[in-house]
Motif scaffolding. Structure first.
Motif, PDB file in Angstrom:
ATOM      1  N   GLY A 147       8.260   1.117  57.618  1.00  0.00           N
ATOM      2  CA  GLY A 147       6.965   0.768  57.020  1.00  0.00           C
ATOM      3  C   GLY A 147       5.875   1.752  57.401  1.00  0.00           C
ATOM      4  O   GLY A 147       5.070   2.165  56.556  1.00  0.00           O
ATOM      5  N   ILE A 148       5.863   2.169  58.668  1.00  0.00           N
ATOM      6  CA  ILE A 148       4.852   3.122  59.126  1.00  0.00           C
ATOM      7  C   ILE A 148       5.052   4.483  58.482  1.00  0.00           C
ATOM      8  O   ILE A 148       4.101   5.102  57.980  1.00  0.00           O
ATOM      9  CB  ILE A 148       4.902   3.236  60.663  1.00  0.00           C
ATOM     10  CG1 ILE A 148       4.485   1.906  61.305  1.00  0.00           C
ATOM     11  CG2 ILE A 148       3.988   4.367  61.152  1.00  0.00           C
ATOM     12  CD1 ILE A 148       4.695   1.851  62.802  1.00  0.00           C
ATOM     13  N   ARG A 205       4.080   4.720  54.831  1.00  0.00           N
ATOM     14  CA  ARG A 205       2.639   4.869  54.631  1.00  0.00           C
ATOM     15  C   ARG A 205       2.175   6.286  54.926  1.00  0.00           C
ATOM     16  O   ARG A 205       1.341   6.846  54.206  1.00  0.00           O
ATOM     17  CB  ARG A 205       1.878   3.879  55.534  1.00  0.00           C
ATOM     18  CG  ARG A 205       0.368   3.907  55.308  1.00  0.00           C
ATOM     19  CD  ARG A 205       0.012   3.320  53.953  1.00  0.00           C
ATOM     20  NE  ARG A 205      -1.401   3.434  53.658  1.00  0.00           N
ATOM     21  CZ  ARG A 205      -1.962   4.438  53.000  1.00  0.00           C
ATOM     22  NH1 ARG A 205      -1.212   5.438  52.554  1.00  0.00           N
ATOM     23  NH2 ARG A 205      -3.265   4.456  52.752  1.00  0.00           N
ATOM     24  N   ASN A 214      -0.931  -6.578  52.786  1.00  0.00           N
ATOM     25  CA  ASN A 214      -1.232  -7.191  54.086  1.00  0.00           C
ATOM     26  C   ASN A 214      -0.131  -8.147  54.518  1.00  0.00           C
ATOM     27  O   ASN A 214       0.184  -8.249  55.712  1.00  0.00           O
ATOM     28  CB  ASN A 214      -2.571  -7.934  54.008  1.00  0.00           C
ATOM     29  CG  ASN A 214      -3.745  -6.993  53.870  1.00  0.00           C
ATOM     30  OD1 ASN A 214      -3.669  -5.831  54.281  1.00  0.00           O
ATOM     31  ND2 ASN A 214      -4.835  -7.472  53.279  1.00  0.00           N
ATOM     32  N   TRP A 228       2.642  -6.143  56.042  1.00  0.00           N
ATOM     33  CA  TRP A 228       2.284  -5.664  57.384  1.00  0.00           C
ATOM     34  C   TRP A 228       2.368  -6.808  58.389  1.00  0.00           C
ATOM     35  O   TRP A 228       2.805  -6.616  59.533  1.00  0.00           O
ATOM     36  CB  TRP A 228       0.888  -5.051  57.392  1.00  0.00           C
ATOM     37  CG  TRP A 228       0.828  -3.650  56.869  1.00  0.00           C
ATOM     38  CD1 TRP A 228       0.160  -3.201  55.766  1.00  0.00           C
ATOM     39  CD2 TRP A 228       1.473  -2.497  57.428  1.00  0.00           C
ATOM     40  NE1 TRP A 228       0.354  -1.852  55.597  1.00  0.00           N
ATOM     41  CE2 TRP A 228       1.151  -1.403  56.610  1.00  0.00           C
ATOM     42  CE3 TRP A 228       2.307  -2.297  58.531  1.00  0.00           C
ATOM     43  CZ2 TRP A 228       1.617  -0.108  56.865  1.00  0.00           C
ATOM     44  CZ3 TRP A 228       2.777  -1.010  58.793  1.00  0.00           C
ATOM     45  CH2 TRP A 228       2.439   0.056  57.966  1.00  0.00           C
TER      46      TRP A 228
END
Length: 280
Positions: free
Chosen positions: A113-114, A117, A126, A129
């Motif tokens: 996920g990081i 991005r 959101n 996350w």
């Protein structure tokens, strides 16, 4: 082929990966050189991809294949990352059990996920996350043992080396996955041609790794190719087939879906893996 069918099959293969690797050990140690397993898995993927590419070109002679070195050399980076990742997996399972290994493997979602991005500029909602944060917290707390009346020399249920290797494995997996997805979607080359490039470098670098090990040991046991199958069992061959098949399915998801689908499939594997590890 639908992505959800591939994801389901990938879940089955990856849920058995840690169990098969552990079963291939004897008294907590590998009776074979585990560096040969990623090499044979890469060779298996290269042969299968080459055959599929040959079949595709017979059916569709205009199959796109970019052969310029500036394009081919881009596949060197993920091959090197996968080389380290595959060997770290084997080292991790000498310190932790299969359940712990699988739980820590869920950290791939966090790192993916990081990196999604940062490198692919993909925005996550959101809610996603929040799910990533909860997953990280759950992974950590699941490894804290309740001391009770037992001795409590360490707060965690496995050696710290196992956790460090598990985190490293998650980071390498996410980095290799995101970078490979970037390459595969960057051009319109045939998936099988892209796989051939990736796995050719994989075979070369794994051979180099085995040669380095021989030099470091002073060739005490002879060259690696003379003992490549020493200590192998049926379970070891199943590990090779599992790793090779998993890699081929992952490459398909990279091309036609994305890394988020891949890591979600990895998450679903936890329940069947825990049940299987209980019986085995």
């Amino acid at each position: 082929m639908q992505w959800y069918f591939v994801a389901a099959l990938l879940t089955i293969l990856t849920s058995s990966q840690g169990i098969l690797t552990t079963l291939s050990q004897s008294n907590g140690h590998y009776t074979y050189d585990y560096g040969t397993v990623p090499f044979l898995a890469e060779f298996f993927k290269l042969v299968v991809s080459s055959l599929l590419l040959w079949r595709e070109r017979r059916v569709l002679p205009s199959t796109r294949m970019t052969t310029e070195w500036k394009s081919v050399r881009l596949f060197v980076i993920p091959s090197v990352i996968y080389l380290f990742h595959n060997n770290v997996q084997f080292a991790t399972l000498t310190y932790v059990d299969t359940s712990t290994y699988q739980i820590m493997g869920n950290l791939k979602i966090v790192t993916t996920g990081i990196l999604f991005r940062i490198f692919l500029r993909r925005k996550l909602s959101n809610l996603r996350w929040m799910a990533i944060v909860l997953l990280a917290i759950g992974t950590t707390t699941s490894q804290i043992k309740g001391c009770g009346e037992a001795s409590c020399d360490s707060l965690f249920s496995a050696p710290i080396q196992g956790y460090m290797l598990g985190i490293l494995s998650a980071c390498l997996s996410a980095l290799a996955g995101v970078y490979t997805e970037f390459l595969m979607k960057k051009n319109n080359d045939s998936l099988y041609w892209q796989n051939v490039q990736l796995y050719t470098f994989g075979v070369i670098f794994n051979m180099a790794r085995l040669l380095v090990d021989d030099f470091r040991s002073g060739f005490e046991r002879g060259p690696w190719w003379s003992r490549i199958f020493n200590g192998y069992s049926l379970t070891t061959w199943m590990v090779i087939l599992n790793l090779g098949s998993t890699g081929l399915l992952v490459s398909w998801l990279m091309k036609y879906a994305d890394n988020i689908v891949k890591v979600i499939a990895f998450t679903f594997e936890l329940t069947p893996m825990v049940l299987l590890s209980y019986f085995f």
